[in-house]
Design an enzyme around this catalytic site. Structure first.
Site, PDB file in Angstrom:
ATOM      1  N   LYS A  46      29.998  43.397  42.364  1.00  0.00           N
ATOM      2  CA  LYS A  46      29.689  42.134  41.454  1.00  0.00           C
ATOM      3  C   LYS A  46      30.005  40.806  42.128  1.00  0.00           C
ATOM      4  O   LYS A  46      29.041  40.103  41.479  1.00  0.00           O
ATOM      5  CB  LYS A  46      31.046  41.956  40.182  1.00  0.00           C
ATOM      6  N   ASP A  81      31.364  40.435  30.657  1.00  0.00           N
ATOM      7  CA  ASP A  81      32.805  41.109  30.310  1.00  0.00           C
ATOM      8  C   ASP A  81      33.613  40.408  29.516  1.00  0.00           C
ATOM      9  O   ASP A  81      34.385  40.705  28.395  1.00  0.00           O
ATOM     10  CB  ASP A  81      33.543  41.408  31.655  1.00  0.00           C
ATOM     11  N   ASN A 137      28.311  40.736  36.311  1.00  0.00           N
ATOM     12  CA  ASN A 137      28.159  42.295  35.798  1.00  0.00           C
ATOM     13  C   ASN A 137      26.876  42.654  35.350  1.00  0.00           C
ATOM     14  O   ASN A 137      26.550  43.746  35.126  1.00  0.00           O
ATOM     15  CB  ASN A 137      29.409  42.669  34.967  1.00  0.00           C
ATOM     16  N   THR A 176      28.841  47.313  39.294  1.00  0.00           N
ATOM     17  CA  THR A 176      30.196  47.584  39.008  1.00  0.00           C
ATOM     18  C   THR A 176      30.810  47.661  40.523  1.00  0.00           C
ATOM     19  O   THR A 176      29.839  47.450  41.379  1.00  0.00           O
ATOM     20  CB  THR A 176      30.330  48.528  38.226  1.00  0.00           C
ATOM     21  N   GLY A 223      47.358  40.474  34.754  1.00  0.00           N
ATOM     22  CA  GLY A 223      46.085  40.596  35.603  1.00  0.00           C
ATOM     23  C   GLY A 223      45.508  39.375  36.137  1.00  0.00           C
ATOM     24  O   GLY A 223      45.437  38.602  35.547  1.00  0.00           O
ATOM     25  N   ALA A 224      44.986  39.610  37.349  1.00  0.00           N
ATOM     26  CA  ALA A 224      43.856  38.321  37.612  1.00  0.00           C
ATOM     27  C   ALA A 224      42.753  39.103  38.618  1.00  0.00           C
ATOM     28  O   ALA A 224      42.277  38.284  39.398  1.00  0.00           O
ATOM     29  CB  ALA A 224      44.965  37.364  38.768  1.00  0.00           C
ATOM     30  N   GLY A 225      42.615  40.264  38.232  1.00  0.00           N
ATOM     31  CA  GLY A 225      41.409  40.981  38.899  1.00  0.00           C
ATOM     32  C   GLY A 225      40.260  40.575  38.288  1.00  0.00           C
ATOM     33  O   GLY A 225      39.862  39.443  37.586  1.00  0.00           O
ATOM     34  N   GLY A 226      38.976  41.081  38.555  1.00  0.00           N
ATOM     35  CA  GLY A 226      37.541  40.933  37.935  1.00  0.00           C
ATOM     36  C   GLY A 226      37.604  40.721  36.413  1.00  0.00           C
ATOM     37  O   GLY A 226      37.166  39.734  36.037  1.00  0.00           O
ATOM     38  N   ALA A 227      38.019  41.720  35.712  1.00  0.00           N
ATOM     39  CA  ALA A 227      38.125  41.661  34.163  1.00  0.00           C
ATOM     40  C   ALA A 227      38.936  40.429  33.763  1.00  0.00           C
ATOM     41  O   ALA A 227      38.395  39.672  32.827  1.00  0.00           O
ATOM     42  CB  ALA A 227      38.669  42.983  33.515  1.00  0.00           C
ATOM     43  N   GLY A 234      40.217  48.167  24.073  1.00  0.00           N
ATOM     44  CA  GLY A 234      39.116  48.045  25.148  1.00  0.00           C
ATOM     45  C   GLY A 234      37.929  48.389  24.800  1.00  0.00           C
ATOM     46  O   GLY A 234      36.767  47.888  25.382  1.00  0.00           O
TER      47      GLY A 234
HETATM   48  P1  NDP Z   1      40.558  44.799  39.711  1.00  0.00           P
HETATM   49  O1  NDP Z   1      40.493  45.784  40.737  1.00  0.00           O
HETATM   50  O2  NDP Z   1      39.391  43.706  40.013  1.00  0.00           O
HETATM   51  O3  NDP Z   1      41.841  44.403  39.292  1.00  0.00           O
HETATM   52  C1  NDP Z   1      42.704  45.254  38.940  1.00  0.00           C
HETATM   53  C2  NDP Z   1      44.060  44.363  38.475  1.00  0.00           C
HETATM   54  O4  NDP Z   1      45.126  45.249  37.978  1.00  0.00           O
HETATM   55  C3  NDP Z   1      44.527  43.278  39.301  1.00  0.00           C
HETATM   56  O5  NDP Z   1      45.073  42.298  38.540  1.00  0.00           O
HETATM   57  C4  NDP Z   1      45.860  44.093  39.810  1.00  0.00           C
HETATM   58  O6  NDP Z   1      46.930  43.319  40.373  1.00  0.00           O
HETATM   59  C5  NDP Z   1      46.305  44.750  38.864  1.00  0.00           C
HETATM   60  N1  NDP Z   1      46.954  45.832  38.977  1.00  0.00           N
HETATM   61  C6  NDP Z   1      46.567  47.174  39.350  1.00  0.00           C
HETATM   62  N2  NDP Z   1      47.634  48.085  39.314  1.00  0.00           N
HETATM   63  C7  NDP Z   1      48.800  47.523  39.177  1.00  0.00           C
HETATM   64  C8  NDP Z   1      50.209  47.735  38.881  1.00  0.00           C
HETATM   65  N3  NDP Z   1      50.539  49.088  39.393  1.00  0.00           N
HETATM   66  N4  NDP Z   1      51.010  47.009  38.705  1.00  0.00           N
HETATM   67  C9  NDP Z   1      50.692  45.600  38.394  1.00  0.00           C
HETATM   68  N5  NDP Z   1      49.466  45.135  38.453  1.00  0.00           N
HETATM   69  C10 NDP Z   1      48.465  46.039  38.755  1.00  0.00           C
HETATM   70  O7  NDP Z   1      39.791  45.692  38.521  1.00  0.00           O
HETATM   71  P2  NDP Z   1      38.932  45.070  37.048  1.00  0.00           P
HETATM   72  O8  NDP Z   1      39.620  43.743  36.983  1.00  0.00           O
HETATM   73  O9  NDP Z   1      37.495  44.977  37.433  1.00  0.00           O
HETATM   74  O10 NDP Z   1      39.364  46.060  36.055  1.00  0.00           O
HETATM   75  C11 NDP Z   1      40.553  46.279  35.467  1.00  0.00           C
HETATM   76  C12 NDP Z   1      40.481  47.306  34.168  1.00  0.00           C
HETATM   77  O11 NDP Z   1      39.602  46.893  33.546  1.00  0.00           O
HETATM   78  C13 NDP Z   1      39.745  48.744  34.872  1.00  0.00           C
HETATM   79  O12 NDP Z   1      40.740  49.598  34.427  1.00  0.00           O
HETATM   80  C14 NDP Z   1      38.606  48.625  34.050  1.00  0.00           C
HETATM   81  O13 NDP Z   1      38.165  49.955  33.673  1.00  0.00           O
HETATM   82  C15 NDP Z   1      38.597  47.762  32.921  1.00  0.00           C
HETATM   83  N6  NDP Z   1      37.461  47.122  32.268  1.00  0.00           N
HETATM   84  C16 NDP Z   1      37.322  47.153  30.842  1.00  0.00           C
HETATM   85  C17 NDP Z   1      36.175  46.529  30.355  1.00  0.00           C
HETATM   86  C18 NDP Z   1      36.053  46.962  29.001  1.00  0.00           C
HETATM   87  O14 NDP Z   1      34.899  46.524  28.666  1.00  0.00           O
HETATM   88  N7  NDP Z   1      36.760  47.333  28.143  1.00  0.00           N
HETATM   89  C19 NDP Z   1      35.210  45.867  31.205  1.00  0.00           C
HETATM   90  C20 NDP Z   1      35.578  45.558  32.723  1.00  0.00           C
HETATM   91  C21 NDP Z   1      36.536  46.377  33.309  1.00  0.00           C
HETATM   92  P3  NDP Z   1      47.199  42.698  41.840  1.00  0.00           P
HETATM   93  O15 NDP Z   1      46.313  41.455  42.023  1.00  0.00           O
HETATM   94  O16 NDP Z   1      48.476  42.563  42.108  1.00  0.00           O
HETATM   95  O17 NDP Z   1      46.501  43.651  42.890  1.00  0.00           O
END
Ligand code: NDP
Length: 285
Positions: free
Chosen positions: A71, A107, A92, A67, A131-135, A249
């Site tokens: 990753k 994931d 992961n 985590t 969103g466009a982060g890791g998940a 989730g």
């Molecule tokens: P990252 O840090 O890689 O990505 C976070 C994402 O959230 C980005 O796209 C970010 O946008 C966006 N974001 C955060 N705050 C805001 C805001 N205030 N307004 C708009 N966009 C926002 O995190 P992960 O992708 O790794 O994880 C995301 C969530 O997924 C976590 O809460 C995690 O717990 C959950 N998760 C759940 C899993 C499951 O099995 N259910 C498995 C893996 C993760 P920006 O690019 O603009 O910063």
């Protein structure tokens, strides 16, 4: 019969990692399946990842999860990547097969399986994802590999959003586009599956929800959230109020945990036990 006091070792490397719930779920599953496995939650600092991996090999771990912040950083140390992990550009889960250390990303697979278990197929579907982060990367790629017709990526950071849309569009059969996240952004009306893949609403920020125009969610949409604690984040509550079918989730978390269990033990995961164990850990009201 000679006694065997040695346990097979699995676990997670991360920092911060104290609040990671996977160990509770996997250890309950090991106990229910009657296998002598342990799952250790290990705080591994950014600069200590290589040493931790060498340690894992030295003690013959079966595999481990990764985590934040490991990753992507783990990739150069692995012998192989599954095709999905290579596309996503992150692992992961790591497991050892025929002496080779293989990186997988469970994931997005967990997300797709959770939808299938809820009776929803991705094939031919029009998906919109916040969103466009890791998940989101893992979910976007796996939705494309599962046959989604199109994916619209809405993300606050334009560079990340465009990059993910371009990755999906260029590397898979699925059409993908980026939509800027303006205040109270509207969900495109063609959306069939809406995925909330940001970290907004995760405990303790349970009073927060993504800034979208909620009245653009229709009852024909399936609406999913990656947030698992609380089990019913505000986002899903708003979607349910507009008649949409919702998928929590927790299903994704259990399904990815079950895939990890199966990669490490080679036997089928007791999913009911995993689900029940996790539900007790989270805010469910
Ligand atoms: P990252 O840090 O890689 O990505 C976070 C994402 O959230 C980005 O796209 C970010 O946008 C966006 N974001 C955060 N705050 C805001 C805001 N205030 N307004 C708009 N966009 C926002 O995190 P992960 O992708 O790794 O994880 C995301 C969530 O997924 C976590 O809460 C995690 O717990 C959950 N998760 C759940 C899993 C499951 O099995 N259910 C498995 C893996 C993760 P920006 O690019 O603009 O910063």
């Amino acid at each position: 019969m000679e006694k065997n006091y040695r346990a097979e070792l699995t676990g997670v490397f991360g920092d911060p990692v104290d609040g990671n719930p996977s160990g509770v779920m996997e250890e309950a599953a090991y106990a229910a399946a009657g296998v002598n496995y342990r799952y250790l939650t290990m705080r591994v600092k950014k600069e200590a990842l290589q040493a931790a991996f060498e340690g894992a090999k030295a003690v013959g771990m079966k595999g481990f999860n990764l985590t934040m912040p490991h990753k992507i950083a783990i990739l150069p140390y692995l012998d192989e990547l599954t095709p999905a992990a290579a596309l996503i550009g992150a692992a992961n889960t790591v497991y050892c097969k025929n002496g080779k250390w293989i990186g997988e990303n469970t994931d997005g697979k967990g997300f797709v399986t959770a939808l299938e278990k809820a009776g929803i197929s991705l094939k031919g579907k029009k998906v919109t994802m916040l969103g466009a982060g890791g998940a989101a990367r893992a979910i976007g790629i796996e939705c494309a590999l599962a046959g989604a017709q199109s994916i619209t990526v809405i993300n606050r950071n334009e560079i990340h959003g465009r990059e993910l849309a371009e990755l999906i569009d260029s590397m898979t059969e699925t059409k993908a586009e980026y939509l800027p996240w303006t205040a109270a952004v509207q969900i495109p009306s063609h959306t069939q599956i809406l995925v909330q893949a940001t970290s907004i609403g995760l405990h303790p920020d349970v009073d927060q929800k993504p800034d979208i125009e909620y009245d653009t969610i229709s009852k024909e949409m399936v609406v999913c959230d990656v947030i698992f604690n609380p089990v019913q984040p505000l986002f899903l509550q708003e979607a349910a109020r507009r008649g949409a079918k919702t998928v929590t989730g927790i299903g994704m978390l259990v399904q990815q945990g079950a895939l990890n269990f199966e990669l490490w033990t080679g036997i089928q995961a007791p999913m009911e036990v995993m689900y029940e164990t996790l539900e007790k850990e989270f805010i469910t009201e």
